[in-house]
Design an enzyme around this catalytic site. Structure first.
Site, PDB file in Angstrom:
ATOM      1  N   ALA A 250       6.111  -9.249 -16.216  1.00  0.00           N
ATOM      2  CA  ALA A 250       5.167  -9.660 -17.262  1.00  0.00           C
ATOM      3  C   ALA A 250       5.888  -9.942 -18.578  1.00  0.00           C
ATOM      4  CB  ALA A 250       4.098  -8.584 -17.464  1.00  0.00           C
TER       5      ALA A 250
ATOM      6  N   PHE B 151      -1.727 -11.752   4.687  1.00  0.00           N
ATOM      7  CA  PHE B 151      -1.609 -10.432   4.065  1.00  0.00           C
ATOM      8  C   PHE B 151      -2.973  -9.769   4.121  1.00  0.00           C
ATOM      9  CE2 PHE B 151      -0.355  -7.174   1.166  1.00  0.00           C
ATOM     10  CZ  PHE B 151       1.024  -7.157   1.234  1.00  0.00           C
TER      11      PHE B 151
ATOM     12  N   GLN C 188      -3.815   3.497  -6.777  1.00  0.00           N
ATOM     13  CA  GLN C 188      -3.667   3.188  -5.360  1.00  0.00           C
ATOM     14  C   GLN C 188      -2.635   4.134  -4.743  1.00  0.00           C
ATOM     15  OE1 GLN C 188      -2.103  -0.811  -4.371  1.00  0.00           O
ATOM     16  NE2 GLN C 188      -4.164  -1.140  -3.579  1.00  0.00           N
TER      17      GLN C 188
ATOM     18  N   HIS D 285      -0.582   5.365  -0.993  1.00  0.00           N
ATOM     19  CA  HIS D 285      -0.200   5.113   0.399  1.00  0.00           C
ATOM     20  C   HIS D 285      -0.312   6.437   1.144  1.00  0.00           C
ATOM     21  CE1 HIS D 285       1.452   1.174   1.446  1.00  0.00           C
ATOM     22  NE2 HIS D 285       1.647   1.014   0.164  1.00  0.00           N
TER      23      HIS D 285
ATOM     24  N   LEU E 211       8.460   5.553   0.757  1.00  0.00           N
ATOM     25  CA  LEU E 211       7.431   5.161   1.723  1.00  0.00           C
ATOM     26  C   LEU E 211       7.911   5.158   3.158  1.00  0.00           C
ATOM     27  CD1 LEU E 211       5.340   2.099   0.550  1.00  0.00           C
ATOM     28  CD2 LEU E 211       4.661   4.475   0.806  1.00  0.00           C
TER      29      LEU E 211
ATOM     30  N   GLU F 229       3.483   1.927   7.595  1.00  0.00           N
ATOM     31  CA  GLU F 229       2.436   2.193   8.567  1.00  0.00           C
ATOM     32  C   GLU F 229       2.862   1.818   9.981  1.00  0.00           C
ATOM     33  OE1 GLU F 229      -1.501   1.804   5.918  1.00  0.00           O
ATOM     34  OE2 GLU F 229       0.184   0.512   5.516  1.00  0.00           O
TER      35      GLU F 229
ATOM     36  N   ARG G  24      -6.084   3.196   6.056  1.00  0.00           N
ATOM     37  CA  ARG G  24      -5.344   3.975   5.065  1.00  0.00           C
ATOM     38  C   ARG G  24      -6.151   5.081   4.417  1.00  0.00           C
ATOM     39  NH1 ARG G  24      -2.183   0.058   0.892  1.00  0.00           N
ATOM     40  NH2 ARG G  24      -0.622  -0.597   2.381  1.00  0.00           N
TER      41      ARG G  24
ATOM     42  N   HIS H 207       1.077   4.849  -5.808  1.00  0.00           N
ATOM     43  CA  HIS H 207       1.806   3.584  -5.704  1.00  0.00           C
ATOM     44  C   HIS H 207       1.559   2.632  -6.878  1.00  0.00           C
ATOM     45  CE1 HIS H 207       3.911   0.418  -3.656  1.00  0.00           C
ATOM     46  NE2 HIS H 207       2.859  -0.353  -3.613  1.00  0.00           N
TER      47      HIS H 207
ATOM     48  N   ARG I 137      -6.712  -2.659  -5.965  1.00  0.00           N
ATOM     49  CA  ARG I 137      -6.001  -3.933  -6.063  1.00  0.00           C
ATOM     50  C   ARG I 137      -5.826  -4.575  -4.694  1.00  0.00           C
ATOM     51  NH1 ARG I 137      -0.631  -5.195  -5.362  1.00  0.00           N
ATOM     52  NH2 ARG I 137      -0.131  -3.008  -5.056  1.00  0.00           N
TER      53      ARG I 137
END
Lengths: 597, 93
Positions: A20, A121, A242, A244, A254, A257, A288, A355, A400
């Site tokens: 950003a 996705f 969020q 995981h 991580l 999955e 999840r 996350h 998100r």
């Protein structure tokens, strides 16, 4: 004697050199404005590097796609807490910012015909949720990294001035509330500076390190949130994080999955395959949130593993060693390195892991920071902008959509830069005078830290904060734990206000920097806990045990009472609420509906 | 104390803050095993290692790749020694 503060003048100062910040800087420097970018680490070592999934844009290179479908997916993902004007703006701008990036030299994966390759996705659908669509643009598994490189080079060409290994300390605001820059510490010398600017843009990333288990790099300490909160700016929707389901316990790295896909089984302290009770059909392959909730329930009911009973086990010992070596070599390496176990022989300790931060500094879709005022609930703070994970536009709402984080930082980085350019063109030539007390907050903070006696240890205090957040405001939330959590985090805050460092040296004093970072983290932590305790519904990533799925409140969501944004103010530790903007810019409202996949 | 050596150490300590958590954690382990001030030889090898991009660094640290710099490879081997603990996993901070 007061330490000296050297003042430097720029048209614009940007704090943070991840995606950003770099995107905003391009806009300003290429328009000829004198632009400074302050960053704790070298720009291409920002956490944007960790983003691998890609960036969403409805280019339609492989099959038909439309920004309106992308908008629908984003609104649905946000569980209707996202502002629909900002979401329409982002989805419509996606193609433009991705093509620009291509022109900056970003090495996107390509189709045979030379166009950008797009991959599917989770959550990306065509025709308003009908079937999956290929929308994610990537550069192998290094999308974020390639993006930063392309934008950094562009900035170098445009003469952006980088201040690397500098830490911004506080926002400078005058009596009228206008933002006039920041104070900052040059790590190499320990000297203090003020960056006096007509436009100040925060692009400082998330505060994911406030949780004990976090996938975030150590630099993600929410510095912009702390600076904003101390300067009287509220933080929006901080209860939404969020998670995981499977990060290595204690470390946060991580475990994909895919491990459960290959036959991995979650077990509690009794060795029980507990997912059979929570999801008799899907078992360990349940979604999840179902898996995360089951894990937390096991831990809370005393069936966690280890001396503190605070994790569960992911077991692949029943798989043939050569299957593990062949299909999951990376995971074996992670388990050995970060859990100290070889998963061929022993199960991996795992916990739900933080996350991404959906909330942040409230902005409109122009990237301008907005706060409730006398006339409206979104009055512009003159001279102040924010973009990326530290900001809340709000496009992610309560959760998100995958690959929208890179899109967010491109679109709103650019938008903040563009708006700043327009404002700078209208502004008088001379800088507005700095107020007499411009440096006071910073000087007081540093003086307190340098003179503190019998104070709290920074490392221990940070750990206490992280453990409190993990236990009391984790992925699955309980009324009594949240209530206790508020008291506990306010206790931790008292310790943060009394941290002590032994090393008072000036040059690259990491201990001092870590204490200053903790000042920022605690604001994000208190905001999260207080906002989460107050929101008596489940929505998106904020899931409460006492707000379950009922016919009256599907998924526990209560639109009658809670379809609103939270605003947390540091002063008085109080909350206000503001309405969600359900009116897009040009299309019809995407009406409220139960969120189901 | 040798001031330039101390400053070089502190600079490297900060440069061990990385873009990827995996690298942060392994470098943290390195610092926990070192004296307060690094000797020149160690500092110079660490400098070469830290000059790498984060994904490349992780490829080295996770054993998928080696460099043609023997001293760097040796340092990587040191970082990779897992801190095996019987009951509790290693902690993040």
């Amino acid at each position: 004697m007061k330490p000296k503060v050297t003042v430097r003048k720029f048209d614009a100062v940007i704090v943070g050199a991840g995606g950003a910040g770099l995107r905003a800087a391009i806009q300003l420097s290429e328009s000829g404005f004198k632009t400074a970018v302050l960053t704790k680490v070298f720009p291409t070592r920002s956490h944007t590097v960790a983003a691998q999934g890609g960036v969403a844009a409805s280019l339609g290179n492989s099959e038909e796609d439309h920004w309106h479908w992308h908008m629908y997916d984003t609104v649905k993902g946000s569980d209707w807490l996202g502002d629909q004007d900002a979401i329409e703006f982002m989805c419509r701008k996606a193609n433009e910012v991705v093509i620009e990036l291509e022109h900056y030299g970003m090495p996107f994966d390509r189709l045979d015909n030379g166009r950008i390759y797009q991959r599917p996705f989770g959550g990306h659908m065509s025709n308003f949720g009908e079937k999956p669509v290929r929308r994610s643009c990537a550069a192998a598994d290094r999308t974020g990294h390639a993006m930063l490189h392309a934008m950094y080079q562009r900035n170098v060409k445009a003469n952006t001035q980088f201040f690397v290994e500098w830490m911004a300390l506080d926002l400078i605001r005058d009596q009228e509330g206008e933002v006039l820059g920041v104070t900052a510490l040059e790590m190499e010398t320990g000297e203090l500076y003020a960056f006096h600017a007509k436009a100040t843009i925060f692009a400082t990333g998330g505060a994911g390190r406030i949780f004990h288990s976090s996938t975030n790099a150590f630099i993600n300490t929410g510095d912009g949130l702390g600076m904003a909160a101390r300067a009287g700016i509220p933080l929006e929707d901080m209860e939404f994080w969020q998670f995981h389901p499977t990060g290595v316990a204690g470390a946060g790295v991580l475990i994909t999955e895919g491990v459960r896909g290959e036959g991995g089984i979650l077990r509690n302290s009794q060795g029980e395959r507990f997912m059979e009770r929570y999801a008799p059909n899907a078992k360990d392959l349940a979604s999840r949130d179902v898996v995360s909730r089951a894990m937390v329930t096991e831990i809370n009911e005393g069936r966690g593993c280890g001396p503190n009973k605070d994790y569960v086990l992911l077991d692949i010992t029943h798989l043939e060693p050569d299957v593990i070596m062949k299909r999951l070599p990376g995971i074996r390496e992670i388990a050995i390195q970060f859990a100290g176990v070889d998963p061929i022989k022993a199960p991996i300790p795992v916990v739900p892991t933080c996350h991404y931060q959906m909330g942040g500094i409230p902005t409109n879709y122009h990237g301008q920071v907005v706060v409730p005022g006398k006339r409206t609930q979104n009055e512009i703070v003159p001279g102040f902008y924010a973009a990326g994970e530290c900001a809340c536009a709000s496009v992610h709402g309560a959760n998100r959509l995958g690959t929208n984080s890179l899109l967010d930082l491109l679109v709103f980085g650019k938008s903040a830069g563009e708006t700043a350019v327009e404002e700078l063109k209208k502004s008088p030539k001379a800088h507005k005078d700095l107020p007499a007390d411009a440096f006071d907050r910073t000087l007081e903070r540093l003086n307190r830290l340098n003179t503190q006696k019998d104070g709290a240890n920074v490392h221990e205090t940070r750990l206490a904060m992280q453990r409190t957040m993990q236990k009391h405001a984790g992925v699955f939330r309980f009324a009594h734990l949240l209530k206790e959590g508020v008291e506990k985090i306010l206790e931790v805050q008292k310790a943060v206000n009394q941290t002590e460092i032994k090393d008072k040296s000036m040059v690259f004093n990491t201990a001092r920097i870590e204490a200053l970072e903790l000042d920022n983290m605690i604001e994000a932590a208190v905001a999260t806990m207080v906002s989460a305790e107050a929101r008596k519904e489940s929505r998106g990533a904020h899931v409460r045990d006492d707000c379950p799925d009922t016919p009256e409140h599907p998924n526990g969501r209560d639109d009658d009472n809670w379809l609103k944004h939270t605003l947390w103010f540091k002063e008085g530790n109080r909350l206000e609420y503001k309405s969600v903007n359900l009116r897009p810019l040009t299309v019809d409202t995407i009406p409220l509906k139960k969120r189901a996949y | 104390m040798n001031e330039p050596r101390r400053i070089r150490t502190e600079r490297l300590r900060w440069a061990s803050r990385r873009a990827l958590l995996e690298n942060d954690l392994l470098l943290q382990r390195f610092w926990q095993s070192q004296p307060e001030v690094l000797d020149d030889e160690t500092a110079s090898v660490l400098e070469r290692l830290l000059a790498l991009e984060d994904h490349d660094l992780w490829e080295l640290l996770s054993g998928r790749r080696e460099t043609d710099d023997p001293a760097v490879n040796e340092l990587v081997a040191l970082l990779r020694q897992p801190a095996v603990q019987e009951c509790e996993p290693s902690t993040g901070d």
